[in-house]
Design a protein around this motif. Sequence first.
Motif, PDB file in Angstrom:
ATOM      1  N   GLU A  62      11.074 -17.288  13.736  1.00  0.00           N
ATOM      2  CA  GLU A  62      10.287 -17.047  14.947  1.00  0.00           C
ATOM      3  C   GLU A  62       9.276 -15.930  14.707  1.00  0.00           C
ATOM      4  O   GLU A  62       9.640 -14.856  14.221  1.00  0.00           O
ATOM      5  CB  GLU A  62      11.187 -16.669  16.126  1.00  0.00           C
ATOM      6  CG  GLU A  62      12.018 -17.821  16.658  1.00  0.00           C
ATOM      7  CD  GLU A  62      12.724 -17.471  17.955  1.00  0.00           C
ATOM      8  OE1 GLU A  62      13.143 -18.383  18.657  1.00  0.00           O
ATOM      9  OE2 GLU A  62      12.851 -16.267  18.258  1.00  0.00           O
ATOM     10  N   ASP A  87       2.464 -22.278  20.164  1.00  0.00           N
ATOM     11  CA  ASP A  87       1.887 -21.929  21.455  1.00  0.00           C
ATOM     12  C   ASP A  87       0.518 -21.282  21.259  1.00  0.00           C
ATOM     13  O   ASP A  87       0.410 -20.154  20.803  1.00  0.00           O
ATOM     14  CB  ASP A  87       2.830 -20.976  22.199  1.00  0.00           C
ATOM     15  CG  ASP A  87       2.377 -20.729  23.637  1.00  0.00           C
ATOM     16  OD1 ASP A  87       1.310 -21.236  24.028  1.00  0.00           O
ATOM     17  OD2 ASP A  87       3.103 -20.020  24.368  1.00  0.00           O
ATOM     18  N   HIS A 106      13.431 -13.112  12.604  1.00  0.00           N
ATOM     19  CA  HIS A 106      12.751 -12.966  13.892  1.00  0.00           C
ATOM     20  C   HIS A 106      11.832 -11.751  13.810  1.00  0.00           C
ATOM     21  O   HIS A 106      12.287 -10.638  13.562  1.00  0.00           O
ATOM     22  CB  HIS A 106      13.788 -12.777  15.009  1.00  0.00           C
ATOM     23  CG  HIS A 106      13.173 -12.577  16.361  1.00  0.00           C
ATOM     24  ND1 HIS A 106      12.913 -13.617  17.221  1.00  0.00           N
ATOM     25  CD2 HIS A 106      12.766 -11.457  17.007  1.00  0.00           C
ATOM     26  CE1 HIS A 106      12.381 -13.141  18.327  1.00  0.00           C
ATOM     27  NE2 HIS A 106      12.278 -11.828  18.230  1.00  0.00           N
ATOM     28  N   LYS A 133      10.175 -22.080  12.892  1.00  0.00           N
ATOM     29  CA  LYS A 133      10.501 -22.987  13.991  1.00  0.00           C
ATOM     30  C   LYS A 133       9.588 -22.792  15.192  1.00  0.00           C
ATOM     31  O   LYS A 133       9.189 -23.756  15.832  1.00  0.00           O
ATOM     32  CB  LYS A 133      11.964 -22.784  14.421  1.00  0.00           C
ATOM     33  CG  LYS A 133      12.987 -23.145  13.373  1.00  0.00           C
ATOM     34  CD  LYS A 133      14.403 -22.917  13.881  1.00  0.00           C
ATOM     35  CE  LYS A 133      15.440 -23.288  12.832  1.00  0.00           C
ATOM     36  NZ  LYS A 133      16.830 -23.025  13.316  1.00  0.00           N
ATOM     37  N   LYS A 134       9.274 -21.531  15.504  1.00  0.00           N
ATOM     38  CA  LYS A 134       8.462 -21.241  16.694  1.00  0.00           C
ATOM     39  C   LYS A 134       7.435 -20.162  16.373  1.00  0.00           C
ATOM     40  O   LYS A 134       7.770 -19.143  15.763  1.00  0.00           O
ATOM     41  CB  LYS A 134       9.349 -20.787  17.856  1.00  0.00           C
ATOM     42  CG  LYS A 134      10.353 -21.837  18.312  1.00  0.00           C
ATOM     43  CD  LYS A 134      11.208 -21.325  19.470  1.00  0.00           C
ATOM     44  CE  LYS A 134      12.199 -22.393  19.924  1.00  0.00           C
ATOM     45  NZ  LYS A 134      13.041 -21.917  21.058  1.00  0.00           N
ATOM     46  N   LEU A 185       9.106 -26.778  12.218  1.00  0.00           N
ATOM     47  CA  LEU A 185       8.248 -26.199  13.252  1.00  0.00           C
ATOM     48  C   LEU A 185       8.218 -27.108  14.482  1.00  0.00           C
ATOM     49  O   LEU A 185       7.778 -28.257  14.422  1.00  0.00           O
ATOM     50  CB  LEU A 185       6.835 -26.006  12.716  1.00  0.00           C
ATOM     51  CG  LEU A 185       5.862 -25.251  13.623  1.00  0.00           C
ATOM     52  CD1 LEU A 185       6.387 -23.858  13.958  1.00  0.00           C
ATOM     53  CD2 LEU A 185       4.484 -25.162  12.985  1.00  0.00           C
ATOM     54  N   SER A 186       8.697 -26.588  15.619  1.00  0.00           N
ATOM     55  CA  SER A 186       8.793 -27.387  16.848  1.00  0.00           C
ATOM     56  C   SER A 186       8.047 -26.756  18.012  1.00  0.00           C
ATOM     57  O   SER A 186       7.996 -27.344  19.087  1.00  0.00           O
ATOM     58  CB  SER A 186      10.264 -27.577  17.233  1.00  0.00           C
ATOM     59  OG  SER A 186      10.890 -26.322  17.480  1.00  0.00           O
ATOM     60  N   MET A 187       7.475 -25.570  17.835  1.00  0.00           N
ATOM     61  CA  MET A 187       6.673 -24.954  18.891  1.00  0.00           C
ATOM     62  C   MET A 187       5.522 -24.163  18.284  1.00  0.00           C
ATOM     63  O   MET A 187       5.723 -23.295  17.436  1.00  0.00           O
ATOM     64  CB  MET A 187       7.504 -24.034  19.776  1.00  0.00           C
ATOM     65  CG  MET A 187       6.664 -23.251  20.794  1.00  0.00           C
ATOM     66  SD  MET A 187       7.605 -22.217  21.923  1.00  0.00           S
ATOM     67  CE  MET A 187       8.178 -23.465  23.059  1.00  0.00           C
ATOM     68  N   SER A 194       5.190 -30.104  26.883  1.00  0.00           N
ATOM     69  CA  SER A 194       4.073 -29.175  26.731  1.00  0.00           C
ATOM     70  C   SER A 194       2.868 -29.607  27.555  1.00  0.00           C
ATOM     71  O   SER A 194       2.009 -28.777  27.893  1.00  0.00           O
ATOM     72  CB  SER A 194       3.673 -29.073  25.257  1.00  0.00           C
ATOM     73  OG  SER A 194       3.332 -30.353  24.736  1.00  0.00           O
ATOM     74  N   TYR A 220       4.185 -18.040  18.395  1.00  0.00           N
ATOM     75  CA  TYR A 220       3.547 -17.763  19.685  1.00  0.00           C
ATOM     76  C   TYR A 220       2.234 -17.011  19.462  1.00  0.00           C
ATOM     77  O   TYR A 220       2.227 -15.849  19.072  1.00  0.00           O
ATOM     78  CB  TYR A 220       4.481 -16.923  20.563  1.00  0.00           C
ATOM     79  CG  TYR A 220       5.797 -17.594  20.888  1.00  0.00           C
ATOM     80  CD1 TYR A 220       5.965 -18.324  22.060  1.00  0.00           C
ATOM     81  CD2 TYR A 220       6.877 -17.496  20.005  1.00  0.00           C
ATOM     82  CE1 TYR A 220       7.166 -18.930  22.355  1.00  0.00           C
ATOM     83  CE2 TYR A 220       8.082 -18.107  20.295  1.00  0.00           C
ATOM     84  CZ  TYR A 220       8.230 -18.823  21.476  1.00  0.00           C
ATOM     85  OH  TYR A 220       9.427 -19.433  21.758  1.00  0.00           O
ATOM     86  N   GLY A 247       5.516 -29.951  20.609  1.00  0.00           N
ATOM     87  CA  GLY A 247       5.637 -28.573  21.073  1.00  0.00           C
ATOM     88  C   GLY A 247       4.346 -27.779  20.951  1.00  0.00           C
ATOM     89  O   GLY A 247       4.395 -26.551  20.842  1.00  0.00           O
TER      90      GLY A 247
END
Length: 425
Positions: free
Chosen positions: A127, A179, A103, A150-151, A175-177, A231, A153, A203
Amino acid sequence: MTYGLNPSLLLALLCFLHSTEETCPSVCLCISDTVSCSSSGLTKLPHSLPSFSISLDLSHNHVSWLSPGCFNGMSRLENLLMAHNQLKALNPGTFQNVSGLRHLDLSSNKFRAVEQHYFQGLWRLEELLLFNNKIARVEAGTLSGLSSLKKVYFSLNQITDFPFFSIQDHTHPFLSMLDLSSNRLTHLQWEDVKALPRLVQRGLYLYNNSLICDCSMYSVFWHWDLRGYDSVRDFKEEHICFINGDLRSSIQFLQQNRFFLNCTVEKPVLQPVTVLLSNVLVSEGERMRLDCQTSLTSTDLSFTWLSPSKGHITKANIDDNLIKLLPNGTLEIRATKVNDSGLYVCTAVDIKQALNATREVNVTVLLPTAELFNTGYTTLLGCMQNMLQMTELHTPTTEMKDAKEKTLMLRTEGTKYMGERVFPA
């Protein structure tokens, strides 16, 4: 004779040796494997950070520079928080020897670009937070090698383009998000967007950008909305596009779709498939299966049910172990309840052909027959008993005796009937 060392004494000794070898920096708070130096007025990293750290919080400081290898010796580090600092760039090798990082929070800094060497070697990273910076450019190799990601931003930046082509099934299987909301994206390579893995598309957040209205753009979002991607559905009002690129002529294109009536994607909507109707009666507590048979013949269909008590039901959002959505679209409720009654609507979507068909089922859940008789019989008996009590003072003895005998007979026969109904021979 040998003596065993007391486990408690051994643990205390290890802790003592640990504390003597690695002292917690005076501006930080060290608890177990967590080191917090947040809001300490730091302009650079403390001289020596404990190597046993798993979580390191350096957020809300004034750090503007990270030297190569600055985290050397922290091989156990998994969580690094550096939000709200003054970082503008990262040197090559900043994260060498911390490949276990999972993270990484670099939000609310002053990055203007994200270069491909920034995160090299972080193959376990899950993340990555880079929102609320001043990023205008993301290099194509930025996410390369981050196979556990996975995410990500990137919202609240100034990004005008993004290398979607670099994200594929084999490179980012988890990878599911992604943004990218609240940026300056205008005209994207929509073919690259449509080629993204389905998990990433589900996502991908693109609301509150500067998208130019055209059929290619609308087609992508129309299909995502049809598939029920959160989304899109959760931010319908924030999805805007600009007609001919004019910033003064914006429309909420998922709610005001008249501008796109000439787009090919709208034809299936203007010519909906006939709705199939049926009625189902089921007793409370029984298993119920509702099929989603439609006129669509494709083998690659996605299904969404709208139920009176559970709302929208898809494979992705089922969190009730009493409900199951089978691959063929059949909705199974293992133990029905009276409040499950109502109209159920299933929508089957053929993504490739851009077609959808609807199946409606009117469900009525009945109480068991024995329970209905029991309730009615008890009510009737109670009413007769009250009437007897009210008229007892004003009724001759002989007539009163006959009435009581009839009531007793009714009670006996009713009990006998209930016994046969509930416990048949």
